[in-house]
Design a protein around this motif. Structure first.
Motif, PDB file in Angstrom:
ATOM      1  N   ARG A 191      -0.380   4.959  10.269  1.00 44.63           N
ATOM      2  CA  ARG A 191      -0.232   4.684   8.835  1.00 44.63           C
ATOM      3  C   ARG A 191       0.970   3.782   8.579  1.00 44.63           C
ATOM      4  O   ARG A 191       2.103   4.117   8.949  1.00 44.63           O
ATOM      5  CB  ARG A 191      -0.043   6.012   8.079  1.00 44.63           C
ATOM      6  CG  ARG A 191       0.024   5.836   6.582  1.00 44.63           C
ATOM      7  CD  ARG A 191       0.330   7.142   5.885  1.00 44.63           C
ATOM      8  NE  ARG A 191       1.716   7.546   6.064  1.00 44.63           N
ATOM      9  CZ  ARG A 191       2.399   8.278   5.193  1.00 44.63           C
ATOM     10  NH1 ARG A 191       1.826   8.706   4.096  1.00 44.63           N
ATOM     11  NH2 ARG A 191       3.647   8.631   5.433  1.00 44.63           N
ATOM     12  N   CYS A 192       0.732   2.635   7.963  1.00 44.51           N
ATOM     13  CA  CYS A 192       1.836   1.726   7.646  1.00 44.51           C
ATOM     14  C   CYS A 192       2.773   2.413   6.646  1.00 44.51           C
ATOM     15  O   CYS A 192       2.307   3.026   5.673  1.00 44.51           O
ATOM     16  CB  CYS A 192       1.280   0.437   7.045  1.00 44.51           C
ATOM     17  SG  CYS A 192       2.568  -0.752   6.626  1.00 44.51           S
ATOM     18  N   VAL A 193       4.066   2.309   6.895  1.00 40.10           N
ATOM     19  CA  VAL A 193       5.006   3.013   6.009  1.00 40.10           C
ATOM     20  C   VAL A 193       5.396   2.162   4.802  1.00 40.10           C
ATOM     21  O   VAL A 193       6.276   2.552   4.036  1.00 40.10           O
ATOM     22  CB  VAL A 193       6.269   3.467   6.771  1.00 40.10           C
ATOM     23  CG1 VAL A 193       5.915   4.493   7.819  1.00 40.10           C
ATOM     24  CG2 VAL A 193       6.987   2.286   7.388  1.00 40.10           C
ATOM     25  N   HIS A 194       4.715   1.007   4.633  1.00 43.39           N
ATOM     26  CA  HIS A 194       4.945   0.249   3.399  1.00 43.39           C
ATOM     27  C   HIS A 194       4.140   0.902   2.279  1.00 43.39           C
ATOM     28  O   HIS A 194       4.706   1.551   1.412  1.00 43.39           O
ATOM     29  CB  HIS A 194       4.555  -1.236   3.586  1.00 43.39           C
ATOM     30  CG  HIS A 194       4.668  -2.024   2.323  1.00 43.39           C
ATOM     31  ND1 HIS A 194       3.736  -2.952   1.942  1.00 43.39           N
ATOM     32  CD2 HIS A 194       5.607  -1.996   1.345  1.00 43.39           C
ATOM     33  CE1 HIS A 194       4.097  -3.476   0.772  1.00 43.39           C
ATOM     34  NE2 HIS A 194       5.237  -2.918   0.403  1.00 43.39           N
ATOM     35  N   LEU A 195       2.801   0.751   2.325  1.00 48.47           N
ATOM     36  CA  LEU A 195       1.970   1.362   1.285  1.00 48.47           C
ATOM     37  C   LEU A 195       0.843   2.210   1.854  1.00 48.47           C
ATOM     38  O   LEU A 195      -0.037   2.639   1.118  1.00 48.47           O
ATOM     39  CB  LEU A 195       1.393   0.272   0.359  1.00 48.47           C
ATOM     40  CG  LEU A 195       2.422  -0.460  -0.514  1.00 48.47           C
ATOM     41  CD1 LEU A 195       1.740  -1.504  -1.378  1.00 48.47           C
ATOM     42  CD2 LEU A 195       3.210   0.507  -1.387  1.00 48.47           C
ATOM     43  N   GLY A 196       0.852   2.412   3.178  1.00 55.96           N
ATOM     44  CA  GLY A 196      -0.094   3.366   3.756  1.00 55.96           C
ATOM     45  C   GLY A 196      -1.359   2.784   4.357  1.00 55.96           C
ATOM     46  O   GLY A 196      -2.267   3.536   4.725  1.00 55.96           O
ATOM     47  N   GLY A 232       0.438  -4.245  13.911  1.00 59.46           N
ATOM     48  CA  GLY A 232       0.536  -5.037  12.686  1.00 59.46           C
ATOM     49  C   GLY A 232      -0.301  -4.440  11.575  1.00 59.46           C
ATOM     50  O   GLY A 232      -1.292  -3.748  11.819  1.00 59.46           O
ATOM     51  N   CYS A 233       0.135  -4.692  10.362  1.00 58.86           N
ATOM     52  CA  CYS A 233      -0.595  -4.190   9.196  1.00 58.86           C
ATOM     53  C   CYS A 233      -1.290  -5.362   8.510  1.00 58.86           C
ATOM     54  O   CYS A 233      -0.650  -6.352   8.162  1.00 58.86           O
ATOM     55  CB  CYS A 233       0.382  -3.508   8.234  1.00 58.86           C
ATOM     56  SG  CYS A 233      -0.449  -2.900   6.761  1.00 58.86           S
ATOM     57  N   PRO A 234      -2.622  -5.268   8.293  1.00 54.85           N
ATOM     58  CA  PRO A 234      -3.354  -6.381   7.697  1.00 54.85           C
ATOM     59  C   PRO A 234      -3.099  -6.541   6.195  1.00 54.85           C
ATOM     60  O   PRO A 234      -3.435  -7.582   5.628  1.00 54.85           O
ATOM     61  CB  PRO A 234      -4.816  -6.008   7.963  1.00 54.85           C
ATOM     62  CG  PRO A 234      -4.818  -4.525   8.067  1.00 54.85           C
ATOM     63  CD  PRO A 234      -3.494  -4.133   8.624  1.00 54.85           C
ATOM     64  N   CYS A 235      -2.508  -5.524   5.549  1.00 52.16           N
ATOM     65  CA  CYS A 235      -2.386  -5.590   4.084  1.00 52.16           C
ATOM     66  C   CYS A 235      -1.323  -6.586   3.627  1.00 52.16           C
ATOM     67  O   CYS A 235      -1.592  -7.473   2.829  1.00 52.16           O
ATOM     68  CB  CYS A 235      -2.096  -4.202   3.520  1.00 52.16           C
ATOM     69  SG  CYS A 235      -3.508  -3.094   3.703  1.00 52.16           S
ATOM     70  N   HIS A 236      -0.088  -6.430   4.100  1.00 52.46           N
ATOM     71  CA  HIS A 236       0.994  -7.321   3.637  1.00 52.46           C
ATOM     72  C   HIS A 236       1.804  -7.852   4.801  1.00 52.46           C
ATOM     73  O   HIS A 236       2.938  -8.297   4.626  1.00 52.46           O
ATOM     74  CB  HIS A 236       1.923  -6.579   2.661  1.00 52.46           C
ATOM     75  CG  HIS A 236       1.190  -5.832   1.599  1.00 52.46           C
ATOM     76  ND1 HIS A 236       0.998  -4.462   1.643  1.00 52.46           N
ATOM     77  CD2 HIS A 236       0.545  -6.263   0.487  1.00 52.46           C
ATOM     78  CE1 HIS A 236       0.290  -4.081   0.599  1.00 52.46           C
ATOM     79  NE2 HIS A 236       0.010  -5.149  -0.120  1.00 52.46           N
ATOM     80  N   GLY A 237       1.254  -7.762   6.001  1.00 55.24           N
ATOM     81  CA  GLY A 237       1.905  -8.395   7.145  1.00 55.24           C
ATOM     82  C   GLY A 237       3.043  -7.609   7.773  1.00 55.24           C
ATOM     83  O   GLY A 237       3.836  -8.181   8.527  1.00 55.24           O
ATOM     84  N   GLY A 238       3.137  -6.334   7.517  1.00 60.27           N
ATOM     85  CA  GLY A 238       4.178  -5.530   8.170  1.00 60.27           C
ATOM     86  C   GLY A 238       3.978  -5.508   9.682  1.00 60.27           C
ATOM     87  O   GLY A 238       2.848  -5.421  10.151  1.00 60.27           O
ATOM     88  N   GLN A 239       5.053  -5.594  10.438  1.00 65.18           N
ATOM     89  CA  GLN A 239       4.968  -5.627  11.898  1.00 65.18           C
ATOM     90  C   GLN A 239       5.902  -4.581  12.501  1.00 65.18           C
ATOM     91  O   GLN A 239       7.009  -4.347  11.982  1.00 65.18           O
ATOM     92  CB  GLN A 239       5.369  -7.017  12.439  1.00 65.18           C
ATOM     93  CG  GLN A 239       4.446  -8.142  12.004  1.00 65.18           C
ATOM     94  CD  GLN A 239       3.046  -8.011  12.612  1.00 65.18           C
ATOM     95  OE1 GLN A 239       2.890  -7.680  13.778  1.00 65.18           O
ATOM     96  NE2 GLN A 239       2.022  -8.266  11.799  1.00 65.18           N
TER      97      GLN A 239
END
Ligand code: FES
Length: 313
Positions: A191-196, A232-239
């Protein structure tokens, strides 16, 4: 001399604020059980303190009455004529146990019973799990031999099989070998810790080596992967790198992790927790564990104070 107006009337004690403090303490306990243990501890302290002061206040009034009646008896009052003894005794009994004392005692007793009915079950539910050594909330991922040392495996499983597919989760698991004769695993939540959003490995998956098995955690799939570029996160580019540390994009902390256990040679995952940053790598990584935080929430530094309280997970 005639008694002046107001003289001879019983002196009523001033109204006490202790019951209000007691009630505030109980409210703090109940709120603390939901929000945080320190708040519950403060509530318990207030409840005990104000409860003690309240009881002391109430019992002091009856002690004063007892002291007021004792000297008369001690000074050798004239003998009571026969026949008047019972009446005197009844009057004395009604003096020693006046209606106000009965009402105070009844109020306290009723309050204690209601308080017990409300708090005991809540405390029981909150504390009992500490004494119950069950593994029901662990997800069994199968034998640890399915996890080749040094290789990441994308693992999907059910956190609660009774609730079905909605509880399916994904973890990136790497067998780090042994440290001090104990198996070491890196277990990252996807789970991306930006927005999930769900993150993905930055590298190939080896579908031809996929393992599917049925365990207590439902249908478990294990797919070896080579996330050379981290995740990597496809939503906002978190790496994130292979330890889960943020390397680029909007996430504010490292990927969350799962607690893990080895049960009879099998890997089991427990609860998730949050991490600000991982120092080092693999079996020698130094990780400070934080209570699971929500997406976008800082867990360390001054920024953590700008976030509202999170509900317990
Ligand atoms: S949700 Fe992953 S970068 Fe925004």
């Amino acid at each position: 001399m005639e008694p002046q107006q107001g003289q001879g009337k019983p002196h009523l004690p001033p109204p006490s604020l202790w019951p209000i403090g007691f009630a505030i303490g109980v409210v703090c306990i109940l709120v603390g059980l939901v929000v945080s243990w320190p708040a519950a501890a403060v509530g318990a302290g207030l409840t005990v303190l104000f409860g003690f002061l309240w009881v002391r206040d109430v019992t002091a009034a009856s002690r004063r009455r007892d002291l007021a009646t004792e000297p008369a008896a001690a000074e050798g009052a004239p003998p009571i004529p026969a026949g008047e003894g019972e009446a005197a005794s009844a009057a004395e009994t009604s003096d020693r146990f006046p209606r106000s004392t009965f009402l105070e005692g009844a109020t306290l007793g009723l309050g204690a019973v209601i308080g017990g009915i409300v708090t005991v079950p809540i405390l029981g539910f909150a504390i009992a799990p500490v004494f119950q050594h069950t593994h029901h909330d662990e997800a069994d991922l199968g034998p640890i031999t399915n996890f080749k040392e040094g290789e990441f495996v994308v693992s999907t499983f059910l956190v609660d099989p009774s609730e079905g597919e909605i509880t399916r989760r994904t973890a990136y698991i790497r067998n780090n070998g042994f440290i001090l004769n104990k198996p070491s695993f890196t277990v990252l939540s996807n789970r991306c810790v930006h927005l999930g959003c769900p993150t993905q490995p930055n590298g190939p998956l080896f579908e031809n080596r996929k393992i599917e098995q049925k365990t207590a955690a439902g249908d478990v799939t294990l797919i070896p992967a080579l996330p050379a570029g981290g995740f990597g996160c496809p939503c906002h580019g978190g790496q994130y790198d292979q330890e889960g540390n943020r390397t680029a994009g909007p996430p504010v902390r490292a990927l969350d992790r799962y607690e893990f256990y080895i049960r009879n040679g099998r890997l089991a995952l427990g609860k998730t927790y949050s991490v600000a940053e991982v120092i080092g790598a693999g079996a020698s990584a130094r990780i400070k564990k934080y209570r699971l935080a929500g997406p976008g929430q800082h867990v360390d530094g001054p920024e953590q104070w700008f976030y509202p309280l999170q509900p317990p997970s």
